[in-house]
Every structure is written in C-alpha cells, then in structure tokens.
Design an enzyme around this catalytic site. Structure first.
Site, PDB file in Angstrom:
ATOM      1  N   ILE A  13      64.601  47.724  98.884  1.00 35.64           N
ATOM      2  CA  ILE A  13      66.039  48.037  98.600  1.00 35.64           C
ATOM      3  C   ILE A  13      66.808  48.090  99.740  1.00 35.64           C
ATOM      4  CG2 ILE A  13      67.666  49.085  96.732  1.00 35.64           C
ATOM      5  CD1 ILE A  13      64.955  49.334  94.871  1.00 35.64           C
ATOM      6  N   ASP A  14      66.467  49.226 100.513  1.00 36.53           N
ATOM      7  CA  ASP A  14      67.362  49.643 101.482  1.00 36.53           C
ATOM      8  C   ASP A  14      67.619  48.425 102.566  1.00 36.53           C
ATOM      9  OD1 ASP A  14      68.946  51.650 102.552  1.00 36.53           O
ATOM     10  OD2 ASP A  14      67.210  52.741 103.420  1.00 36.53           O
ATOM     11  N   ASP A  15      66.406  47.847 102.955  1.00 36.17           N
ATOM     12  CA  ASP A  15      66.667  46.614 103.922  1.00 36.17           C
ATOM     13  C   ASP A  15      67.436  45.737 103.367  1.00 36.17           C
ATOM     14  OD1 ASP A  15      64.930  46.573 106.676  1.00 36.17           O
ATOM     15  OD2 ASP A  15      63.932  48.112 105.451  1.00 36.17           O
TER      16      ASP A  15
END
Length: 675
Positions: A405-407
C-alpha cells in the site's frame, strides 16, 4: 553530468513557488535569503548526483543494509546444502569481522548495543570461515555471549540454525506443525493471520520443524554455553491463567502431537505446504523479494527431495546470489531485500520537487519503468479482499504476490509529477492503484503495509514468534502517505479519506508526534503525517498541526539537524533524540514546511544543516540506520534515503509543494484527540 532539456549539463533553475506558498525573497531577512541561496546551490549539486545514479532502464536502487545475520545465515545455508565455497566464505567473513564492536559483540544497527542472537550467528559464521575460538576477537565474542546467557538465551531462529547441525536439540525448540496449512481462514492462527513476511517464512519452517534434519557439525560450540553441562537450563512455566502460560502449554501439546502425528496426514500437509511455497515463487526465483523466506523455502523443498538442480531450487539459489553486494575491499554484504520501486518513486518525487522539468527524459524513463512494474494479478491480499481488482506496486524488482500500500501511494504521487507521453496509460495505472489502495483500507479507517485487517492478537504470543513483529496492523506513516495521495487525486473529501484523517488525529501522541512504524521513528511518523493532513485541507492553525510543530522544534539538535536513535522504540528518553542525520532532518523539514513554517528559525537552521553537511559530490553521508523492518528487532539503512529526502526538503523550501492547496480546506468536525 546529465544533460537536461535545456541542453545544459545538469543545471536546474528553481521553478516558481506554488501560488499557495509564495516565496518573496525581497521581503525575507538576510538570513533567510542566505538560506535560500545555500539551498539552491545544494539542490544543484544533489540533482546532478541523483540523476547520475539512475540505471539505464530508468530505476534507482541504493544498497539496503541490515545486519550480519543475513551474511551468517547465507554461509550456514551453504554449509547445510554442501555448496559453501572458499571465495564466498572469505568475502562474507571480511564483512562480518568488520562489523564487530570493541566489546566483541555485534549490533543490529550502527552505534547500537550488542545483540545476543546476532553475535551468536556471526561467531558461528566466522568459525565456518576458519577463525579459531582462541583468536582474540573470537574469544572476546564468546565471553560476551556467555555473559549474556549463552545460546539458550538467543532467539528461536538462531537456535533453529544451530539445530540444523546438532548444536541445539529440536525437542528444545517451539513446535510448528505443517498441519497449520489446513487451518481455515476464519480460524485463529491460520497462516493469513500472520503478516506476509512472517507467513512466507513460517510455511517453509513448518516443513523443517516436521523433518528435524541434522547435518554433521564441523566443530563443537561448547564455548557458547554459560554451562556446557546444562546447555538448556529449564525455565518455569508462566501461570496457566496468562496468555504466555496458555501458549506454552499449547506448545507442549504440539510436541506430543509431533510424536503421534498420522504419517499420511503429515505427509499430505507437507506436500500442501510445498505447493503453497512453489506457487508463490517469483519469476526471478525469489520468494516475496526478501531473503528469509527464500532461505527457508530452499531448505524445506530440499528436505522434501528437490535436488539442487531442480528448476525451483536452482532459481531460488540464483536469486539469493543477486542479493549480494560485493565491495571494493573484497567484502560481500547480503541485502535482506532490494528496494528499486521504492527508491525510484522517491527519487522521482525529489527531482521533480527540486525543479527538474516534468518532461525531463530521465523522469519520463523512470515513470515508464514504474508503469511497467504495476502488478495486474491478485495476490495473498485477495484472501481478505476477494472482490477487489488488482492495481498496485511492490517494493522490489519481483514480488507480484505482495504489492504494498505504501509503495502504491508513493508511486502514484511520483507519476503525478511526470509528463509521460502516453497520458492514457499513466492515468489508467494511477486510477487502478488509487482504487486498490482505497479497497485495502482496514475497518478502523487506516491502512497497513500489505494486508487489510491483519490485526489478530494471537500470532505475536506464540513461543516461536520471538523474532520481531509478525502481524501487519495499520500505521500512521502508511496511512499518512495514502491520505496525501488521495488528496492529490481529488479525494480529500471522500468519506474514506475522512476516516483515515480521523484515525490519524486520534493516533497523535500527547506530545504532538506520531509513531513511525516503517521509519525511525517519531520523526518519521510526524514527517509522514503532517504533509498528509495539510494536503488534505487541515489548516496550519489546526491544534494537531501546531502540537506537531512544537514537538519537532523541541527535539531539534544544536547543530540544526534532527536525529532519532532506534532505541526510541524501546526507551522513552530516546524519543526524537539521536545524532543528526540528513534523512531525518529532511523528514522534520517536510513537516514544518507543510505546516507553513518556511520562514521559521527551525527551518532555516535545518536547511543550513543540510547545506553544510552536503559532500562536494552533492551527496550526504549517513552511517546511521533510519529505516525500520521490525521496530527495534530489525533495522535498515536505506542508502538512498540520505539523497532523496534531503533533496525533496530543499526543493520544497525553495519551490514550495507542487500540490499544496489543491484540496481546499476540510469543513465539518473532525473527532479525535488531535482536533
């Protein structure tokens, strides 16, 4: 030097500040004008340096440094498989010896205290390399190990490696039955209750635990026991009414089951686990793009009869070789993981915010590479989100099972800064990524790294799970990045974004900081959340923003920088304190700039710190670890952090935030202690 679109050799002209954050140099003080001038010069040098680091395919990747257990376990794996060679052993030993502390121990991060399990594994690896027990550095290490309780006090993973050679008894390890693979997804302790990194490690280890292999030990390790006559002194059980007591007794029951497990059931479970492992092998041969699952998967499949020339094992071993960084001094360092997608999106953001034109050929090439890395098929995340269409990005070169999710949020923020010639392709990828991120929101309104609602309280209580975080609950830093991305994509007023903002406000610490799960620590959390909240429309005057500013100003170092030691994960007195680093100074500056403090003394001093500590080639030096794998237990030095984050902060200081003010101001009441 790298040519820019104007034909120069890397010259970057600062673009006009954003309309919402104008910079009028005629109205600034002489000190501020001096800071702007220093920042502009630093941007030029840093931009040239970073552009020169790009691979011809369009990506950036810095070394990902962790600790010597990666190198020690690589040698132990090769010893177990019978493929250890002199060149690899000698190179690994050079690196391991070079990381030893003066007291004989090894730490898990630069400047950190000695750590027992790391020291045991490093010592054994050097014994494999031929270092004698009575060599001064080895004698000092073994004495330190004995003083800390010996092998018996080390973590389970370390004792598993020793059990592979008979240096520890399998009966004295927690049991991990392969029948775990049959637990339904609704049942406590099913494999999907574990975070993806733990899940990929535990499944192969269930096979190893069932097989209990022992290879001939090349030497004894009596010197690593506090009392060689009693290598594993008994410990009393915790009270039966406690969770620890319950799981300790469950482990005893599983040991009994190991002796009576039906052979057909056990064999079927191991074969099912093997299929699960093979189905998740990536195209390049690795598992999950990280070293530990690859190591244990190779061992598990080999124990089931897969020979080293089998395509699965051959590709797996080849992938491990690609994690090796060979240094000029002949040392060989093993990366636990590789971070090209993460590094590339952060580098793209940094260069764009520093003033590199959006249609610069190198930014277009980076965007093109990132677009090619989009993951178009479901992975393990679909267990909890079966109806959600794929559309995210992973951290590594190859990890299609586990986009994160962060990337995905940061890649979208990077793509949004580039003028790619195929606009439809870019917009479609951004749309899929945004929808996937929205679909991965957890029930509490926040976002985790890899899964939704991965919050079971049970996995961390297992006696086996003493190696760090094994679940993936939502975090403030990831949630902040998602909220920032959603705001840029025009979703600041979407109810789902509002829920994320509510969660962030409620998670603010009493002193004004936010906890950093994936970076060190409160400086990272605060540096991630404040820009997100202001991007989503919270005014700089909001109480939560003012408390964050106050906290950052209170922990600024005398040299003008910011730093936070990894000990802040364990000890309160380290919160926001540590030697100043370029990356952590940049995180603090990003928060302060987003909070409207561009003319403040703290920002001016922070900018001066970055300008003064920049090296002549435009880079920064940063031996300290500012990345987090597991808080306290596993720390990371991302070698590109020291380049991309300072450039981003300097760029926003000179040019403003390119997306500031897009979402307007949030209206309505926002609950939580931050309001």
């Amino acid at each position: 030097m790298t040519a820019t679109t104007d034909g120069s050799t890397g010259a970057v002209t600062p673009r006009a500040a954003s309309a919402s954050q104008p910079i009028d140099t005629t109205a600034t003080t002489a000190a501020t004008a001096g800071a702007l001038d220093a920042a502009t010069r630093a941007i030029q040098r840093s931009t040239d340096f970073l552009l020169a680091q790009q691979d011809t395919q369009g990506w950036w990747k810095g070394d990902l440094e962790t600790n010597v257990t990666m190198d020690a376990e690589d040698l132990l794996l090769r010893q177990f498989l019978g493929i250890r060679d002199e060149r690899t052993t000698r190179a690994a030993a050079i690196f391991i010896r070079g990381e030893q502390r003066d007291d004989g121990a090894w730490a898990t991060f630069h400047g950190g205290p000695g750590e027992l399990s790391t020291t045991v594994e490093a010592y054994v690896a050097l014994r494999l390399a031929g270092d004698a027990p009575d060599d001064p550095h080895m004698a000092k290490a073994s004495a330190w190990i004995r003083d800390q309780g010996g092998i018996a006090a080390s973590r389970v993973f370390t004792r598993i490696w020793l059990a592979l050679f008979g240096w520890w008894k399998w009966d004295d390890l927690p049991e991990l039955p392969p029948e775990l693979i049959y637990f339904p997804k609704w049942f406590p302790l099913n494999i999907y209750d574990f975070g993806c990194w733990a899940r990929q490690t535990i499944v192969p280890l269930t096979i190893v635990s069932a097989k209990r292999p022992v290879r001939p030990a090349p030497f004894p390790l009596d010197e690593l026991h506090s009392d060689a006559r009693r290598p594993n002194p008994g410990k009393p059980l915790a009270p039966v009414a406690s969770w620890d007591g319950v799981f300790q007794r469950l482990d005893k029951a599983l040991h009994l089951y190991h002796k009576v497990a039906p052979r057909k059931v056990r064999k079927a479970a191991m074969n099912t686990a093997a299929r699960w492992i093979i189905e998740r092998q990536e195209n390049d041969g690795c598992w999950g793009g990280i070293q530990p699952p690859a190591v244990y998967s190779v061992i598990a499949l080999h124990l089931l009869g897969y020979d080293l020339e089998h395509p699965v094992l051959k590709a797996g071993l080849a992938s491990l070789d690609r994690f090796a960084v060979w240094r000029e001094d002949g040392a060989r360092m093993i990366e636990a993981c590789q971070s090209p997608v993460w590094d590339t999106c952060l580098a793209t953001i940094a260069l764009a915010d520093a003033g590199v034109p959006a249609d610069h050929p190198q930014l277009v090439k980076a965007a093109d590479w990132m677009l090619g890395e989009e993951i178009a098929r479901p992975g393990d995340w679909a267990v909890r989100r079966p109806r959600l269409a794929p559309g995210g990005w992973a951290f590594e070169f190859h990890n299609d099972n586990y986009p994160d999710i962060d990337d995905t949020a940061e890649v979208i923020l990077a793509l949004r800064r580039v003028e790619h010639p195929d606009r439809a392709r870019l917009e479609n990828a951004i749309g899929r990524g945004m929808r996937w991120n929205l679909g991965m929101q957890s029930r509490n309104g926040a976002w985790a790294a890899f899964d939704a609602d991965n919050t079971s309280p049970f996995p961390n209580r297992l006696p086996f799970c003493d190696f760090g975080e094994v679940i993936d609950p939502p975090s403030a830093d990831v949630t902040g990045h998602v909220v920032e991305m959603l705001a840029v994509e025009g979703k600041a007023h979407d109810p789902r974004t509002r829920r994320g903002i509510e969660w962030l406000l409620a998670e603010q610490e009493a002193d004004g900081a936010w906890f950093g799960r994936w970076g060190v620590n409160y400086v990272y959390g605060t540096g991630s959340v404040v820009p997100a909240l202001t991007a989503a429309g919270l005014p700089a005057s909001h109480p939560a923003i003012r408390r964050a500013v106050g906290w950052l100003e209170s922990v600024q170092n005398d040299d003008g920088g910011w730093g936070e030691d990894l000990r802040s994960y364990r000890y309160e007195e380290w919160r926001g304190h540590g030697a100043s680093t370029a990356s952590q100074t940049a995180w603090a500056l990003l928060a302060l700039l987003a909070a409207g403090e561009s003319d403040g003394k703290a920002v001016e001093r922070g900018i001066a710190f970055l300008a003064e500590t920049q090296l002549p080639d435009g880079s920064w030096d940063e031996p300290y670890f500012t990345g987090t794998g597991f808080p306290w237990d596993f720390s990371i030095n991302y070698h590109l952090y020291r380049q991309v984050f300072p450039l981003t902060a300097l760029g926003r200081y000179v040019n403003g935030d390119p997306f500031a003010g897009l979402s307007g101001k949030l209206s309505g009441e926002l609950s939580g202690k931050g309001s």
